[in-house]
Design an enzyme around this catalytic site. Sequence first.
Site, PDB file in Angstrom:
ATOM      1  N   ARG A 111     -13.819  16.215  18.125  1.00  0.00           N
ATOM      2  CA  ARG A 111     -13.800  14.817  18.195  1.00  0.00           C
ATOM      3  C   ARG A 111     -13.208  14.014  17.116  1.00  0.00           C
ATOM      4  NH1 ARG A 111     -15.451  10.818  21.858  1.00  0.00           N
ATOM      5  NH2 ARG A 111     -17.312   9.644  21.025  1.00  0.00           N
ATOM      6  N   THR A 385     -10.062   9.046  30.126  1.00  0.00           N
ATOM      7  CA  THR A 385     -10.790  10.672  29.617  1.00  0.00           C
ATOM      8  C   THR A 385     -10.310  11.616  30.845  1.00  0.00           C
ATOM      9  OG1 THR A 385     -12.499   9.581  28.543  1.00  0.00           O
ATOM     10  CG2 THR A 385     -12.833  11.863  28.975  1.00  0.00           C
ATOM     11  N   ASN A 405     -10.577   7.623  24.926  1.00  0.00           N
ATOM     12  CA  ASN A 405     -11.383   6.765  25.420  1.00  0.00           C
ATOM     13  C   ASN A 405     -10.908   5.648  26.565  1.00  0.00           C
ATOM     14  OD1 ASN A 405     -13.911   5.549  25.263  1.00  0.00           O
ATOM     15  ND2 ASN A 405     -13.504   3.981  23.934  1.00  0.00           N
ATOM     16  N   ASP A 427     -16.918   3.955  20.496  1.00  0.00           N
ATOM     17  CA  ASP A 427     -18.172   4.880  20.690  1.00  0.00           C
ATOM     18  C   ASP A 427     -18.998   4.635  19.764  1.00  0.00           C
ATOM     19  OD1 ASP A 427     -17.353   5.476  23.491  1.00  0.00           O
ATOM     20  OD2 ASP A 427     -16.380   7.401  22.415  1.00  0.00           O
ATOM     21  N   SER A 457     -20.431  10.954  25.148  1.00  0.00           N
ATOM     22  CA  SER A 457     -21.245  11.259  26.518  1.00  0.00           C
ATOM     23  C   SER A 457     -20.547  12.385  27.279  1.00  0.00           C
ATOM     24  CB  SER A 457     -21.113   9.968  27.456  1.00  0.00           C
ATOM     25  OG  SER A 457     -21.982   8.921  26.804  1.00  0.00           O
ATOM     26  N   GLY A 476     -15.846   9.591  32.745  1.00  0.00           N
ATOM     27  CA  GLY A 476     -16.381   8.596  33.296  1.00  0.00           C
ATOM     28  C   GLY A 476     -17.527   7.703  32.328  1.00  0.00           C
ATOM     29  N   GLY A 477     -16.934   7.958  31.104  1.00  0.00           N
ATOM     30  CA  GLY A 477     -17.797   7.293  29.881  1.00  0.00           C
ATOM     31  C   GLY A 477     -19.411   7.579  30.025  1.00  0.00           C
TER      32      GLY A 477
HETATM   33  O1  DON Z   1     -16.828   9.941  24.344  1.00  0.00           O
HETATM   34  C1  DON Z   1     -17.179   9.293  25.038  1.00  0.00           C
HETATM   35  O2  DON Z   1     -18.175   9.274  25.774  1.00  0.00           O
HETATM   36  C2  DON Z   1     -16.137   8.351  25.871  1.00  0.00           C
HETATM   37  N1  DON Z   1     -15.179   8.092  24.849  1.00  0.00           N
HETATM   38  C3  DON Z   1     -15.437   8.882  27.184  1.00  0.00           C
HETATM   39  C4  DON Z   1     -14.517   7.828  27.545  1.00  0.00           C
HETATM   40  C5  DON Z   1     -14.483   8.052  28.994  1.00  0.00           C
HETATM   41  O3  DON Z   1     -15.038   9.221  29.610  1.00  0.00           O
HETATM   42  C6  DON Z   1     -13.807   7.127  29.797  1.00  0.00           C
HETATM   43  N2  DON Z   1     -13.890   7.459  31.007  1.00  0.00           N
HETATM   44  N3  DON Z   1     -13.586   7.365  32.339  1.00  0.00           N
END
Ligand code: DON
Length: 574
Positions: A111, A385, A405, A427, A457, A476-477
């Site tokens: 990360r 992502t 991100n 985040d 996430s 998918g955040g």
């Molecule tokens: O780490 C995370 O939760 C976010 N940075 C993930 C971002 C993400 O999945 C964007 N998506 N579609």
Amino acid sequence: MPKHVLTLRTAGALLAMLALLTSGAVGADQPRADKGDAVRAAHRGAIASAYPLASQAGQEMLSKGGNAFDAAIAVSAALAVVEPTSSGLGGGGFYLLHRSADGADIMLDAREKAPAAASRDMYLDAAGTPIARASTEGARAAAIPGEPAAFEYLAEHYGKLSLAVSLAPAIRLAREGFPLYARLQGAIRYKREQLLRSAEAAKVFLTSEGGVPELGALIRQPDLARTLEALAQQGARGFYRGRVAEDLVAGVRAGGGLWTLADLEHYRVIERKPLVGHYHGARIVSASPPSSGGVALIDALNILAGYDLEHQGTVTRKHLIIEAMQRAYRDRAVYLGDPDFVTMPLAQLTSEDYAAGQRSSIRLDRAMPSAALPGVEPPASGMHTTHLSVLDAAGNEVAGTISINLFFGSGNMIPRTGVLLNDTMDDFSLKPNTPNAFGLVGNEQNAIAPGKRPLSSMTPSFIDTGKGSMIIGSPGGSYIISMVLLGTLDYLEGMDAAAIVADPRFHHQYLPDVVEYEKGAFSAPEVSGLQAMGHRLEEGSRRWGNMEVITWDFASGKVEAASDPRGEGVGLVY
Ligand code: DON
């Protein structure tokens, strides 16, 4: 599959069940159910990733005698080139690893981390209000990347091939170019204004007049090819020190960012224990903090374990899943952050007793308003992502979710490096109870601090029933956790890989107190039934996620790999 292998597995599963019964622990770290079955081999390899050229890069490694870990490096590096919207050398992520030789499950935390000069209120104005786009656009939004360090670590500790070999396909794709495809073209169109603000990004992704290139136009990234070569030749040093590091720091600082050479030099990936839980006899292995994915997934599954979901009416079943999601996301908001900075009641959050407590507030006939759950204050009421799933013939597994991100990260490409900066600082919880780009809220646990990793996430996971296993994950955040939860339930109910990735999704993340759903996720009677219980339903204007799933049936040896039909990826079995 030879008979003795089955016997060993059964014995291993029994032992693991006994261990579980005696310890009563759920969420504690335990060896995989069939640890004794060190000889379990898949006999076939499989790769599912978001773009065919990336899956092929992984296949190239398997055919050269590399293992799943080498293939994961090759797929990730190729994705950095051909899916630049979603991940890359300027970002980071989490690699969940299963080593078949000794049954070990490991999480590699790659990360991004906040630069040393970062501070708690760095994205707030004098009145304490978050400054629009400060944490999502431009160099100041970027945290120190982890992906290049992960490549070196994976190659040195787990792989069989040198980085020079596993990065070769990505270098080729960057230098020679690849044809622009529809999804990437759409992302370029969507982010054109932002890309125009970075001369380097515009040079790579836009025409010389600043327009969107035609489908099939060759996207060449010679600077990125050179940065990948530096990594291939010198390992992580080739990125975190020397010419590339100097260019990165100069470029970030010219854009108002805070990076120093020391920030890059000091970056390290961290091996952490994955979180382990159990659901109806299946062993769930998933990401531990600083991702919230595993905690929330296991928390939700523990809540659901108290119901006979398969025999509930469909409205009640979906109601219960929504209620479980809501409570798991609440815990995410209240308790979670970087384990090197904050303490978290992880054993409690993933325990059966805690889940029983959570269940006591669930009614079978009524939605619980989020405001009625103690937590953070409700705020006013947000794809990119990428995920790769890899299995090799020896039974090694990788679930990797990696990110910069938002689409194209901060949109900023640093001159001479081809590196797109992430905007992962978003985040963090910029201000208590204020939603980020994904509408997620948090508190001090996830406040910005120098060197801290923002809460994620991302939910790369292994689901092992003793009869088979699944490697799963998605971008998918905030939606990632609910997608992996639904995918897990689908797998345990017998769906095949293609059906799991295609299944329409629904999502509740505590705040906003709304159930968002894809077309087809609820039938008309389900919509009215859930509404009658008090759920606020909103059909999403578009579908979400880009899930990559591999399933492996131990008895038949059948392996399936499927890539989400929402994307342009491909699952390959060799
Ligand atoms: O780490 C995370 O939760 C976010 N940075 C993930 C971002 C993400 O999945 C964007 N998506 N579609």
